[in-house]
Design an enzyme around this catalytic site. Structure first.
Site, PDB file in Angstrom:
ATOM      1  N   ASN A  12       0.870  -1.181   0.000  1.00  0.00           N
ATOM      2  CA  ASN A  12       0.000   0.000   0.000  1.00  0.00           C
ATOM      3  C   ASN A  12       0.905   1.228   0.000  1.00  0.00           C
ATOM      4  O   ASN A  12       1.517   1.542   1.020  1.00  0.00           O
ATOM      5  CB  ASN A  12      -0.894  -0.031   1.251  1.00  0.00           C
ATOM      6  CG  ASN A  12      -1.713   1.229   1.410  1.00  0.00           C
ATOM      7  OD1 ASN A  12      -1.770   2.069   0.502  1.00  0.00           O
ATOM      8  ND2 ASN A  12      -2.348   1.380   2.565  1.00  0.00           N
ATOM      9  N   TRP A  13       0.961   1.890  -1.125  1.00  0.00           N
ATOM     10  CA  TRP A  13       1.875   3.040  -1.250  1.00  0.00           C
ATOM     11  C   TRP A  13       1.320   4.301  -0.579  1.00  0.00           C
ATOM     12  O   TRP A  13       2.014   5.301  -0.472  1.00  0.00           O
ATOM     13  CB  TRP A  13       2.185   3.300  -2.732  1.00  0.00           C
ATOM     14  CG  TRP A  13       3.268   2.400  -3.264  1.00  0.00           C
ATOM     15  CD1 TRP A  13       3.684   1.209  -2.737  1.00  0.00           C
ATOM     16  CD2 TRP A  13       4.082   2.627  -4.424  1.00  0.00           C
ATOM     17  NE1 TRP A  13       4.699   0.690  -3.502  1.00  0.00           N
ATOM     18  CE2 TRP A  13       4.964   1.527  -4.543  1.00  0.00           C
ATOM     19  CE3 TRP A  13       4.147   3.648  -5.384  1.00  0.00           C
ATOM     20  CZ2 TRP A  13       5.905   1.437  -5.576  1.00  0.00           C
ATOM     21  CZ3 TRP A  13       5.073   3.541  -6.410  1.00  0.00           C
ATOM     22  CH2 TRP A  13       5.949   2.449  -6.494  1.00  0.00           C
ATOM     23  N   LYS A  14       0.057   4.250  -0.171  1.00  0.00           N
ATOM     24  CA  LYS A  14      -0.579   5.425   0.455  1.00  0.00           C
ATOM     25  C   LYS A  14      -0.372   6.651  -0.449  1.00  0.00           C
ATOM     26  O   LYS A  14      -0.386   6.501  -1.665  1.00  0.00           O
ATOM     27  CB  LYS A  14      -0.044   5.617   1.871  1.00  0.00           C
ATOM     28  CG  LYS A  14      -0.142   4.316   2.685  1.00  0.00           C
ATOM     29  CD  LYS A  14       0.123   4.481   4.148  1.00  0.00           C
ATOM     30  CE  LYS A  14      -0.010   3.121   4.841  1.00  0.00           C
ATOM     31  NZ  LYS A  14       0.097   3.202   6.289  1.00  0.00           N
ATOM     32  N   HIS A  98      -9.305   1.104   5.180  1.00  0.00           N
ATOM     33  CA  HIS A  98      -8.006   1.298   5.848  1.00  0.00           C
ATOM     34  C   HIS A  98      -8.198   2.245   7.032  1.00  0.00           C
ATOM     35  O   HIS A  98      -9.004   3.173   6.971  1.00  0.00           O
ATOM     36  CB  HIS A  98      -6.986   1.881   4.865  1.00  0.00           C
ATOM     37  CG  HIS A  98      -5.598   1.842   5.411  1.00  0.00           C
ATOM     38  ND1 HIS A  98      -5.139   2.780   6.297  1.00  0.00           N
ATOM     39  CD2 HIS A  98      -4.585   0.964   5.215  1.00  0.00           C
ATOM     40  CE1 HIS A  98      -3.888   2.469   6.629  1.00  0.00           C
ATOM     41  NE2 HIS A  98      -3.528   1.382   5.978  1.00  0.00           N
ATOM     42  N   GLU A 100      -6.567   4.648   8.040  1.00  0.00           N
ATOM     43  CA  GLU A 100      -6.374   6.078   7.727  1.00  0.00           C
ATOM     44  C   GLU A 100      -7.632   6.667   7.084  1.00  0.00           C
ATOM     45  O   GLU A 100      -7.926   7.852   7.256  1.00  0.00           O
ATOM     46  CB  GLU A 100      -5.129   6.234   6.837  1.00  0.00           C
ATOM     47  CG  GLU A 100      -3.858   6.029   7.659  1.00  0.00           C
ATOM     48  CD  GLU A 100      -2.696   5.398   6.917  1.00  0.00           C
ATOM     49  OE1 GLU A 100      -2.683   5.419   5.677  1.00  0.00           O
ATOM     50  OE2 GLU A 100      -1.788   4.857   7.605  1.00  0.00           O
ATOM     51  N   GLU A 168      -4.826  -4.940  10.628  1.00  0.00           N
ATOM     52  CA  GLU A 168      -3.796  -3.929  10.821  1.00  0.00           C
ATOM     53  C   GLU A 168      -4.039  -3.212  12.145  1.00  0.00           C
ATOM     54  O   GLU A 168      -4.871  -2.284  12.216  1.00  0.00           O
ATOM     55  CB  GLU A 168      -3.841  -2.905   9.677  1.00  0.00           C
ATOM     56  CG  GLU A 168      -3.580  -3.505   8.319  1.00  0.00           C
ATOM     57  CD  GLU A 168      -3.032  -2.471   7.339  1.00  0.00           C
ATOM     58  OE1 GLU A 168      -2.001  -2.774   6.727  1.00  0.00           O
ATOM     59  OE2 GLU A 168      -3.605  -1.382   7.205  1.00  0.00           O
ATOM     60  N   GLY A 174       3.122   2.200  10.783  1.00  0.00           N
ATOM     61  CA  GLY A 174       4.120   3.262  10.653  1.00  0.00           C
ATOM     62  C   GLY A 174       4.882   3.566  11.933  1.00  0.00           C
ATOM     63  O   GLY A 174       5.563   4.588  12.019  1.00  0.00           O
ATOM     64  N   SER A 212       3.988  -2.190  10.135  1.00  0.00           N
ATOM     65  CA  SER A 212       5.444  -2.247  10.362  1.00  0.00           C
ATOM     66  C   SER A 212       6.093  -3.560   9.929  1.00  0.00           C
ATOM     67  O   SER A 212       7.061  -4.007  10.546  1.00  0.00           O
ATOM     68  CB  SER A 212       5.770  -1.935  11.830  1.00  0.00           C
ATOM     69  OG  SER A 212       5.387  -0.602  12.145  1.00  0.00           O
ATOM     70  N   GLY A 233       3.071  -1.164   4.174  1.00  0.00           N
ATOM     71  CA  GLY A 233       3.072   0.268   3.853  1.00  0.00           C
ATOM     72  C   GLY A 233       4.458   0.725   3.450  1.00  0.00           C
ATOM     73  O   GLY A 233       4.933   0.464   2.343  1.00  0.00           O
ATOM     74  N   GLY A 234       5.151   1.391   4.367  1.00  0.00           N
ATOM     75  CA  GLY A 234       6.437   2.033   4.081  1.00  0.00           C
ATOM     76  C   GLY A 234       7.440   1.154   3.349  1.00  0.00           C
ATOM     77  O   GLY A 234       8.079   1.598   2.383  1.00  0.00           O
TER      78      GLY A 234
END
Ligand code: 13P
Length: 250
Positions: A12-14, A98, A100, A168, A174, A212, A233-234
């Site tokens: 997920n590149w957000k 998600h 967010e 999640e 993150g 993470s 994610g990251g």
């Protein structure tokens, strides 16, 4: 009976990625060949890169997904994207619910459910996210929170090809902090039980862990029973890290 669906590692590149990020996708595609024999791979870029990435990944083992969709197929919804538009881009999946989106856009379970149904309508796989906050975990309310989210946001039909659940924990996203394997095992067993109680097809629905995940902890997290892959994610922004995570299934 233990269920062993084929794993999925999704990135997920957000809100990250410009046209210059094409090189990362190219590197992921180039590195995917061996890994894809055992694992499905997916990248969910921002909407601006969706059509371009879907075109690049066509005919390769890498799937492409969006990060959100509107529940309606079309209409006066400025700035929104329909599931049908995502499918029209050549993408195969969409993340819904998600944390967010739930937090920044006040998305309710009911709204998430409508989005998951929209994904099914458009022939997309919905990656439905659930997870508890730190406060809820500290209060011992993790499983009751997840039960409410599942009850409120799962679509009517549990189709293992059209639905993936991603656990999640909000406090792990993150932060570099992850739950221990025993905690992940407890939650994933709970989700599996919820899904199979609802429908026997629930045994084949993939349940991803997200929060993470990185190459150094992927093997430990992904070998937990009922963890059928990761939502990253990251670490998915760098091809080497993303492929390093997917290689946990080597
Ligand atoms: P991080 O891997 O950056 O913690 O993000 C997880 C996530 O939110 C994926 O959807």
């Amino acid at each position: 009976m233990a269920s062993t669906p084929r794993p999925l590692v999704a990135g997920n590149w957000k809100m990250n990625g410009l046209s210059a990020s094409q090189g990362e996708l190219d590197a992921i595609i180039a590195g995917a060949t061996g890994i894809a024999a055992r694992t499905d791979l997916m990248i969910c870029p921002p909407t601006t890169l969706l059509a371009r990435f879907a075109a690049s990944a066509k005919g390769t083992p890498v799937l492409v997904g969006a990060q959100d969709c509107h529940a309606e197929a079309s209409g006066a919804f400025t700035g929104d994207i329909a599931a049908e538009m995502i499918a029209d881009c050549g993408a195969q999946a969409v993340i819904v619910g998600h944390s967010e989106r739930r937090t920044c856009h006040q998305e309710t379970d009911e709204a998430v459910r409508a989005k998951a149904m929209a994904a099914a309508r458009a022939g997309l796989t919905a990656i439905l996210c659930i997870g508890e906050t730190k406060q809820e975990r500290d209060a011992g309310a993790t499983l009751s929170r997840l039960e409410r989210q599942l009850g409120g946001s799962l679509p009517d039909r549990l189709d293992p090809k059209g639905l993936v659940v991603a656990y999640e924990p909000v406090w792990a996203i993150g932060t570099g902090i992850t739950p221990g394997p025993a905690d992940v095992e407890e939650v994933h067993a709970f989700i599996r039980q919820f899904l199979t109680k609802r429908d026997t097809a629930g045994a084949d629905i993939r349940i991803l862990y997200g929060g993470s995940v990185k190459p150094s902890n992927a093997r430990e997290l992904l070998s937990v029973p009922n963890v059928n892959g990761a939502l990253v994610g990251g670490a998915s922004l760098k091809a080497t890290d993303f492929l390093g995570i997917a290689a946990a299934y080597a």
